[in-house]
Motif scaffolding. Structure first.
Motif, mmCIF file in Angstrom:
data_model
loop_
_atom_site.group_PDB
_atom_site.id
_atom_site.type_symbol
_atom_site.label_atom_id
_atom_site.label_comp_id
_atom_site.label_asym_id
_atom_site.label_seq_id
_atom_site.Cartn_x
_atom_site.Cartn_y
_atom_site.Cartn_z
ATOM 1 N N TYR A 22 66.183 81.906 68.006
ATOM 2 C CA TYR A 22 65.621 81.790 69.357
ATOM 3 C C TYR A 22 64.211 81.206 69.311
ATOM 4 C CZ TYR A 22 63.663 83.127 73.873
ATOM 5 O OH TYR A 22 63.050 83.093 75.106
ATOM 6 N N GLY A 23 63.388 81.682 68.377
ATOM 7 C CA GLY A 23 62.020 81.185 68.266
ATOM 8 C C GLY A 23 61.976 79.711 67.921
ATOM 9 N N SER A 24 62.866 79.268 67.037
ATOM 10 C CA SER A 24 62.878 77.850 66.654
ATOM 11 C C SER A 24 63.253 76.947 67.816
ATOM 12 C CB SER A 24 63.862 77.646 65.496
ATOM 13 O OG SER A 24 65.195 77.890 65.917
ATOM 14 N N ILE A 25 63.984 77.509 68.805
ATOM 15 C CA ILE A 25 64.398 76.729 69.968
ATOM 16 C C ILE A 25 63.399 76.853 71.119
ATOM 17 C CG2 ILE A 25 66.188 76.481 71.747
ATOM 18 C CD1 ILE A 25 68.211 77.495 69.673
ATOM 19 N N ALA A 26 62.926 78.084 71.382
ATOM 20 C CA ALA A 26 62.130 78.342 72.582
ATOM 21 C C ALA A 26 60.622 78.244 72.372
ATOM 22 C CB ALA A 26 62.474 79.734 73.132
ATOM 23 N N LEU A 27 60.155 78.359 71.132
ATOM 24 C CA LEU A 27 58.716 78.348 70.879
ATOM 25 C C LEU A 27 58.300 77.031 70.231
ATOM 26 C CD1 LEU A 27 58.243 81.968 69.430
ATOM 27 C CD2 LEU A 27 57.901 81.205 71.787
ATOM 28 N N PRO A 28 57.084 76.563 70.554
ATOM 29 C CA PRO A 28 56.612 75.311 69.947
ATOM 30 C C PRO A 28 56.218 75.540 68.486
ATOM 31 C CG PRO A 28 54.889 76.289 71.299
ATOM 32 C CD PRO A 28 56.122 77.118 71.523
ATOM 33 N N PRO A 29 56.303 74.504 67.664
ATOM 34 C CA PRO A 29 55.856 74.638 66.262
ATOM 35 C C PRO A 29 54.377 74.996 66.194
ATOM 36 C CG PRO A 29 57.141 72.635 66.580
ATOM 37 C CD PRO A 29 56.868 73.179 67.948
ATOM 38 N N LEU A 30 54.010 75.755 65.168
ATOM 39 C CA LEU A 30 52.631 76.218 65.027
ATOM 40 C C LEU A 30 52.006 75.636 63.771
ATOM 41 C CD1 LEU A 30 53.220 79.985 65.854
ATOM 42 C CD2 LEU A 30 52.139 78.304 67.347
ATOM 43 N N PRO A 31 50.686 75.468 63.768
ATOM 44 C CA PRO A 31 50.019 75.025 62.539
ATOM 45 C C PRO A 31 50.095 76.107 61.477
ATOM 46 C CG PRO A 31 48.408 75.672 64.188
ATOM 47 C CD PRO A 31 49.744 75.664 64.878
#
Length: 317
Positions: free
Chosen positions: A142-151
């Motif tokens: 879910y996080g890989s789909i709904a959240l933006p990539p982070l530094p």
């Protein structure tokens, strides 16, 4: 029923169960106190990158392998400072279900074996472990789909290392052993004896008519299996295990039926028990409204994963 028959049919099996249970409980508490899962925390950094989760969530995930309170305190601090949103806090709490499960896995398995035997215990514990793994994996997806990539962050920067002490660990293990053994004996002895006589007297046949009219959604289960569910709902987990052990010992149920009954009892009993035991603990770390929200999401997600595992095992097991 003469004394010799009573000893062989009830006294000796119960005494053997209690002895193995006490030993298993002591070993499990020593393993738990030694923080055996600490090495698994090293996996957090690469894993959270998959789910686009912040480094503080990875640090909380690592800490949850040896201290649930420390993990939640870290999340509460980050949330209070505005470094985590409401959604991220809920995801972090759900993500921690796997390390929280691993924290008590040795005790759960070692205690379950004396009641159910190695094969049935491994099946039941394995299914609940799979459900915990699936929950954390679902959060990553879910996080890989709904959240933006982070530094890139620094997970270890948020961790604190306590000085390990054998004396402290063993003292902690003994204290937990005494407390948990007393509680477990309180349920195990009377339930085991009661189920022995219920089996001898044929009381479970009388339950069939009542179950047909009151618990129709459990009509696919035998009265003996439903009794395990009832004990889990009405009392503690050890009560359900004691009932299951008695049923297995008497030959009234096979391993598959016991596993299904324990899974159903787990699903039905845990939500209310979680509120009763977890809310005071969560409310001491988060605000009450936040604590309620976290518990609701946690238990709903947990129940859904166990239902999926239950259905799959019922169809394929």
């Amino acid at each position: 029923m003469d004394i010799a028959h009573l000893w062989h049919a009830l006294g000796w099996p119960l005494l053997r169960l209690l002895a193995s249970l006490a030993l298993a409980l002591l070993v499990a508490n020593v393993i738990e106190a030694l923080n055996w899962t600490r090495f698994l925390a090293r996996l957090a950094a690469p894993i959270i990158r998959i789910g686009h989760l912040k480094d503080v969530i990875g640090a909380s995930f690592s800490m949850a392998f040896f201290s649930g309170a420390a993990a939640n305190s870290l999340l509460a601090e980050a949330y209070g400072q505005g470094r985590l949103t409401d959604r991220e806090l809920i995801l972090a709490n759900l993500f921690n279900s796997l390390p929280t499960y691993f924290l008590h896995l040795p005790q759960m398995f070692i205690i379950t074996v004396p009641f159910l035997g190695p094969k049935t215990a491994a099946t039941y514990v394995g299914l609940t472990l799979f459900a915990a793994i699936a929950r954390s994996a679902a959060i990553l997806v879910y996080g890989s789909i709904a959240l933006p990539p982070l530094p890139e962050g620094c997970v270890v920067c948020h961790l604190t290392e306590d000085t390990f002490s054998w004396q402290k660990a063993l003292r902690k293990a003994w204290k937990r052993f005494v407390r948990r053994l007393r509680s477990m004996l309180y349920f195990t002895v009377p339930i085991y004896i009661g189920f022995h006589y219920l089996t001898v007297w044929g009381a479970f046949a009388a339950m069939e008519g009542w179950l047909a009219s009151h618990l129709s959604f459990l009509a696919w289960m035998t009265p003996q299996a439903v009794s395990i569910v009832m004990f889990q709902v009405a009392a503690e987990t050890s009560a359900g295990l004691a009932a299951a052990g008695a049923m297995l010992g008497a030959g009234s149920l096979d391993g598959r039926e016991v596993v299904l009954a324990l899974l159903v009892g787990n699903i039905l009993s845990t939500p209310m028990r979680a509120f009763r035991h977890q809310f005071p603990y969560y409310a001491g770390i988060f605000k009450p409204a936040v604590a309620v929200r976290l518990i609701v999401h946690n238990q709903a997600f947990r129940a859904a994963s166990l239902v999926a595992v239950l259905v799959a095992y019922a169809l394929l097991g």
